[in-house]
Motif scaffolding. Structure first.
Motif, PDB file in Angstrom:
ATOM      1  N   UNK A   1       0.824  -1.217   0.000  1.00 46.19           N
ATOM      2  CA  UNK A   1       0.000   0.000   0.000  1.00 46.19           C
ATOM      3  C   UNK A   1       0.852   1.258   0.000  1.00 46.19           C
ATOM      4  N   UNK A   2       2.120   1.113   0.368  1.00 51.06           N
ATOM      5  CA  UNK A   2       2.936   2.292   0.636  1.00 51.06           C
ATOM      6  C   UNK A   2       3.990   2.574  -0.437  1.00 51.06           C
ATOM      7  N   UNK A   3       4.666   1.564  -0.911  1.00 50.94           N
ATOM      8  CA  UNK A   3       5.773   1.772  -1.848  1.00 50.94           C
ATOM      9  C   UNK A   3       5.408   1.161  -3.192  1.00 50.94           C
ATOM     10  N   UNK A   4       5.230   2.035  -4.171  1.00 53.13           N
ATOM     11  CA  UNK A   4       4.845   1.615  -5.511  1.00 53.13           C
ATOM     12  C   UNK A   4       6.037   1.748  -6.449  1.00 53.13           C
ATOM     13  N   UNK A   5       6.067   0.889  -7.473  1.00 55.05           N
ATOM     14  CA  UNK A   5       7.151   0.959  -8.453  1.00 55.05           C
ATOM     15  C   UNK A   5       6.585   0.746  -9.852  1.00 55.05           C
ATOM     16  N   UNK A   6       7.285   1.355 -10.812  1.00 52.58           N
ATOM     17  CA  UNK A   6       6.910   1.190 -12.217  1.00 52.58           C
ATOM     18  C   UNK A   6       8.081   1.615 -13.077  1.00 52.58           C
ATOM     19  N   UNK A   7       8.506   0.731 -13.963  1.00 51.22           N
ATOM     20  CA  UNK A   7       9.570   1.039 -14.931  1.00 51.22           C
ATOM     21  C   UNK A   7      10.829   1.576 -14.259  1.00 51.22           C
ATOM     22  N   UNK A   8      11.203   0.981 -13.134  1.00 48.52           N
ATOM     23  CA  UNK A   8      12.434   1.371 -12.468  1.00 48.52           C
ATOM     24  C   UNK A   8      12.340   2.620 -11.625  1.00 48.52           C
ATOM     25  N   UNK A   9      11.141   3.168 -11.464  1.00 48.08           N
ATOM     26  CA  UNK A   9      10.943   4.322 -10.586  1.00 48.08           C
ATOM     27  C   UNK A   9      10.135   3.883  -9.371  1.00 48.08           C
ATOM     28  N   UNK A  10      10.269   4.650  -8.300  1.00 47.59           N
ATOM     29  CA  UNK A  10       9.587   4.307  -7.050  1.00 47.59           C
ATOM     30  C   UNK A  10       8.957   5.557  -6.449  1.00 47.59           C
ATOM     31  N   UNK A  11       7.899   5.329  -5.695  1.00 44.82           N
ATOM     32  CA  UNK A  11       7.287   6.451  -4.970  1.00 44.82           C
ATOM     33  C   UNK A  11       6.643   5.944  -3.686  1.00 44.82           C
ATOM     34  N   UNK A  12       6.645   6.817  -2.693  1.00 48.13           N
ATOM     35  CA  UNK A  12       5.964   6.549  -1.431  1.00 48.13           C
ATOM     36  C   UNK A  12       4.540   7.050  -1.622  1.00 48.13           C
ATOM     37  N   UNK A  13       3.612   6.116  -1.793  1.00 53.19           N
ATOM     38  CA  UNK A  13       2.268   6.472  -2.252  1.00 53.19           C
ATOM     39  C   UNK A  13       1.210   6.237  -1.184  1.00 53.19           C
ATOM     40  N   UNK A  14       1.632   6.192   0.069  1.00 54.87           N
ATOM     41  CA  UNK A  14       0.680   5.961   1.159  1.00 54.87           C
ATOM     42  C   UNK A  14      -0.291   7.127   1.263  1.00 54.87           C
ATOM     43  N   UNK A  15      -1.572   6.846   1.280  1.00 57.67           N
ATOM     44  CA  UNK A  15      -2.561   7.913   1.378  1.00 57.67           C
ATOM     45  C   UNK A  15      -2.587   8.469   2.800  1.00 57.67           C
ATOM     46  N   UNK A  16      -3.044   9.702   2.913  1.00 51.14           N
ATOM     47  CA  UNK A  16      -3.114  10.328   4.223  1.00 51.14           C
ATOM     48  C   UNK A  16      -4.157   9.667   5.118  1.00 51.14           C
ATOM     49  N   UNK A  17      -5.020   8.860   4.516  1.00 54.06           N
ATOM     50  CA  UNK A  17      -6.020   8.145   5.315  1.00 54.06           C
ATOM     51  C   UNK A  17      -5.392   7.042   6.146  1.00 54.06           C
ATOM     52  N   UNK A  18      -4.192   6.582   5.748  1.00 56.89           N
ATOM     53  CA  UNK A  18      -3.563   5.479   6.479  1.00 56.89           C
ATOM     54  C   UNK A  18      -2.154   5.818   6.961  1.00 56.89           C
ATOM     55  N   UNK A  19      -1.596   6.942   6.529  1.00 55.84           N
ATOM     56  CA  UNK A  19      -0.203   7.261   6.864  1.00 55.84           C
ATOM     57  C   UNK A  19      -0.057   8.741   7.204  1.00 55.84           C
ATOM     58  N   UNK A  20       0.702   9.016   8.266  1.00 54.85           N
ATOM     59  CA  UNK A  20       0.977  10.385   8.737  1.00 54.85           C
ATOM     60  C   UNK A  20       2.479  10.601   8.747  1.00 54.85           C
ATOM     61  N   UNK A  21       2.923  11.742   8.197  1.00 54.25           N
ATOM     62  CA  UNK A  21       4.334  12.113   8.187  1.00 54.25           C
ATOM     63  C   UNK A  21       4.462  13.454   8.897  1.00 54.25           C
ATOM     64  N   UNK A  22       5.334  13.546   9.888  1.00 56.56           N
ATOM     65  CA  UNK A  22       5.384  14.744  10.715  1.00 56.56           C
ATOM     66  C   UNK A  22       5.752  15.999   9.928  1.00 56.56           C
ATOM     67  N   UNK A  23       6.620  15.878   8.931  1.00 57.44           N
ATOM     68  CA  UNK A  23       7.021  17.058   8.153  1.00 57.44           C
ATOM     69  C   UNK A  23       5.825  17.635   7.402  1.00 57.44           C
ATOM     70  N   UNK A  24       5.022  16.767   6.815  1.00 54.74           N
ATOM     71  CA  UNK A  24       3.818  17.234   6.125  1.00 54.74           C
ATOM     72  C   UNK A  24       2.856  17.909   7.103  1.00 54.74           C
TER      73      UNK A  24
END
Length: 256
Positions: free
Chosen positions: A105-128
């Motif tokens: 649910x959190x780390x997605x990949x496609x064609x050698x690229x990656x992103x942290x794709x956790x939605x705010x409904x399930x994940x909180x980041x203090x900097x944000x």
């Protein structure tokens, strides 16, 4: 939205990395350094697709080397990180499910690229959360809602428990993010001073001005980042001392 404590994942990046999974703090030191760096780098830009080059530079630095060899060494760390953040994926792996990481649910990949794709409904980041509170405070300040603005700025200041990833002082990729957060802390401190002045809390307003000036000095010293328009803070400080009946404080602010 559910309370922060009830979310599936919490990531704290101010001062040092901390992670909570399903409400339980987990030991990030069980991760290899490379996996920890990947989490820091991706969590700072939730939703942004990061290239192989960006991720390799964050983990290994921009030094010359065999790009493909470094990427092969790094790829298993994504699996390690996914299993760490989502223990349920490990259960799938034990049951023989192939490539369970694709169900992350959190780390997605496609064609050698990656992103942290956790939605705010399930994940909180203090900097944000910090940046959102500063923006909220600024909006409330513009709307002349002084008390609500002060509350938002206080929440922002409380979230800033130390410079961003302070325990990673030599990671070059962190520097621009660290400076941006420190800069926004100045905005929060100055906003709080303004709100307190409008609320008639003159001594606290002067104290918040002093904190803002100290943080400006720290920006110049530690981040080589000078902020213009010091006059506005000093004028605010002089007004606070004036309304508090402190002529000596007015003079000191004027002479500074």
């Amino acid at each position: 939205m559910a309370p922060v404590e009830d979310l599936a994942l919490r990531v704290c990046l101010f001062d040092h990395l901390e992670v909570w999974v399903d409400g339980q703090r987990v030991d990030v030191q069980t991760l290899r350094r490379e996996a920890r760096t990947l989490l820091k780098r991706m969590a700072l830009e939730r939703g942004r697709t990061l290239t192989k080059a960006e991720l390799i530079d964050a983990v290994y630095g921009p030094e010359d080397g065999d790009f493909d060899k470094r990427w092969r060494a790094l790829k298993p760390r994504f699996t390690e990180l996914r299993l760490f953040l989502e223990p349920g994926l490990a259960a799938l792996k034990r049951r023989g499910v192939k490539q369970p990481g694709r169900r992350s649910r959190f780390i997605k990949s496609a064609s050698g690229t990656y992103r942290f794709d956790a939605s705010k409904a399930v994940c909180w980041v203090d900097v944000e959360a910090f940046e959102e509170e500063v923006r909220r405070g600024e909006g409330l300040l513009a709307a002349r809602k002084w008390r609500q603005a002060a509350e938002a700025f206080q929440r922002a200041v409380d979230l800033y428990r130390g410079d961003l990833l302070r325990t990673d002082p030599y990671e070059a990729w962190v520097a621009p993010f660290r400076t941006r957060c420190a800069d926004r802390l100045v905005d929060a401190l100055e906003g709080m001073a303004h709100a307190q002045l409008e609320l008639g809390a003159f001594d606290p307003a002067a104290d918040w001005c002093a904190k803002a000036l100290d943080q400006r000095a720290a920006l110049a010293r530690d981040h080589q980042h000078e902020r213009p328009q010091l006059e506005g803070v000093y004028r605010l400080k002089m007004r606070a001392h004036h309304y508090a009946g402190d002529p000596q404080g007015v003079k000191q602010a004027f002479d500074a």
